[in-house]
Write a protein that holds these residues in place. Structure first.
Motif, PDB file in Angstrom:
ATOM      1  N   GLU A 127     -38.403 -11.953  -2.909  1.00  0.00           N
ATOM      2  CA  GLU A 127     -39.722 -11.659  -2.338  1.00  0.00           C
ATOM      3  C   GLU A 127     -40.805 -12.536  -2.953  1.00  0.00           C
ATOM      4  OE1 GLU A 127     -38.965  -6.909  -1.317  1.00  0.00           O
ATOM      5  OE2 GLU A 127     -39.814  -7.512  -3.246  1.00  0.00           O
TER       6      GLU A 127
ATOM      7  N   MET B  53     -40.546 -15.969  -1.316  1.00  0.00           N
ATOM      8  CA  MET B  53     -40.986 -15.986   0.077  1.00  0.00           C
ATOM      9  C   MET B  53     -42.487 -15.763   0.232  1.00  0.00           C
ATOM     10  SD  MET B  53     -38.163 -16.626   1.544  1.00  0.00           S
ATOM     11  CE  MET B  53     -38.485 -16.373   3.279  1.00  0.00           C
ATOM     12  N   LEU B  54     -43.196 -15.527  -0.863  1.00  0.00           N
ATOM     13  CA  LEU B  54     -44.610 -15.140  -0.778  1.00  0.00           C
ATOM     14  C   LEU B  54     -45.455 -16.188  -0.063  1.00  0.00           C
ATOM     15  CD1 LEU B  54     -46.773 -13.079  -1.494  1.00  0.00           C
ATOM     16  CD2 LEU B  54     -47.013 -14.193  -3.730  1.00  0.00           C
TER      17      LEU B  54
ATOM     18  N   GLU C 171     -44.863 -16.129   3.611  1.00  0.00           N
ATOM     19  CA  GLU C 171     -45.488 -14.951   4.218  1.00  0.00           C
ATOM     20  C   GLU C 171     -46.977 -15.193   4.440  1.00  0.00           C
ATOM     21  OE1 GLU C 171     -44.808 -11.332   2.093  1.00  0.00           O
ATOM     22  OE2 GLU C 171     -42.691 -11.787   1.751  1.00  0.00           O
TER      23      GLU C 171
ATOM     24  N   HIS D 272     -47.690 -17.583   7.188  1.00  0.00           N
ATOM     25  CA  HIS D 272     -47.066 -17.231   8.465  1.00  0.00           C
ATOM     26  C   HIS D 272     -46.016 -18.263   8.874  1.00  0.00           C
ATOM     27  CE1 HIS D 272     -50.196 -14.203   8.766  1.00  0.00           C
ATOM     28  NE2 HIS D 272     -51.110 -15.145   8.615  1.00  0.00           N
TER      29      HIS D 272
ATOM     30  N   MET E 194     -42.551 -17.731   8.201  1.00  0.00           N
ATOM     31  CA  MET E 194     -41.256 -17.063   8.021  1.00  0.00           C
ATOM     32  C   MET E 194     -40.352 -17.331   9.221  1.00  0.00           C
ATOM     33  SD  MET E 194     -41.158 -15.249   5.093  1.00  0.00           S
ATOM     34  CE  MET E 194     -40.205 -13.760   5.352  1.00  0.00           C
TER      35      MET E 194
END
Length: 256
Positions: free
Chosen positions: A96, A99-100, A103, A106, A108
């Protein structure tokens, strides 16, 4: 070919109620494609300020910073920034945390997610993706921070003493790992460091700054007689000590 990054006559002054502090004075240098550039200089000469200016966190007082149009066109986030601390969030898993950036931006997409999953495998973190940052070693945390930065596919990496919080052995190993990763991905990088040996072993050219306000004192190309340079191998090259002595002398003169 035009340079990847062109810093032209950039000056910057910090303003406070107590007065003004001129950090940089008419600073000029370039970074080319697939090149690693080191920046060293006396304490307080504006090394980290340079990275903040390039990243766009602060605007230059005068001068100009130009980024090659290919970098702006082909990369989701043209410039990536790795700080001294990894700034992993303890309430998020390693995955997580990585992936911040995607995210927030936008991004992903299946392609991006697949690329991150492959990097987790390639860099030995796949089995730790559900762990918390506190469960990782210092070197593993830096690898996670690097994957987080690379997830947005930057063309230029800004490295602000990214190994300084590690013990010496881990520092050498992580430097070797990150160097290899960035070379394989054909990235360019600017490394700010206080460590002369680290700069010589990691970089293709080294920019030596004067005392504050920082400006370029010297730009030293590094040529080592090695078949394939890595940070660890570089320290064994016959030219290494001569470069170290030259840079040591330059820094001491810059501090006067």
């Amino acid at each position: 070919m035009k340079p990847l990054l062109d810093v032209e006559n950039v000056s910057y002054t910090y303003h406070a109620l107590s007065g003004e502090t001129k950090a940089l004075d008419r600073l000029s240098f370039q970074v080319h494609f697939n090149e690693f550039v080191g920046i060293i200089g006396p304490s307080g000469c504006g090394k980290s300020t340079i990275l903040s200016l390039i990243f766009g966190l602060i605007p230059p007082e005068s001068g100009e910073i130009k980024i090659h149009e290919a970098l702006l066109k082909d990369h989701t986030m043209p410039i990536g920034y790795m700080l001294q601390k990894d700034h992993l969030l303890e309430w998020r898993t390693v995955y997580e945390n990585i992936m911040l950036g995607l995210e927030i931006n936008h991004q992903m997409t299946p392609v991006r997610i697949k690329a991150v999953q492959q990097m987790l495998k390639d860099y030995g973190l796949d089995q730790f993706k559900d762990a918390r940052p506190s469960q990782l070693s210092g070197g593993m945390r830096q690898r996670a921070a690097l994957i987080r930065t690379l997830a947005l596919n930057p063309g230029l990496l800004l490295l602000d003493e990214p190994f300084s919080a590690l013990d010496y052995q881990t520092r050498l190993n992580v430097s070797e790992e990150i160097y290899t990763i960035l070379r394989k991905k054909h990235k360019s990088a600017i490394l700010v460091t206080h460590d002369i040996s680290e700069a010589i072993s990691f970089c293709d050219r080294i920019i030596v700054l004067t005392h504050r306000p920082g400006t370029v004192r010297e730009i030293l190309p590094i040529h080592l007689t090695l078949e394939k340079k890595t940070p660890l191998k570089a320290r064994t090259a016959k030219e290494f000590q001569n470069y170290f002595n030259q840079l040591w002398g330059d820094l001491n003169e810059s501090s006067d």
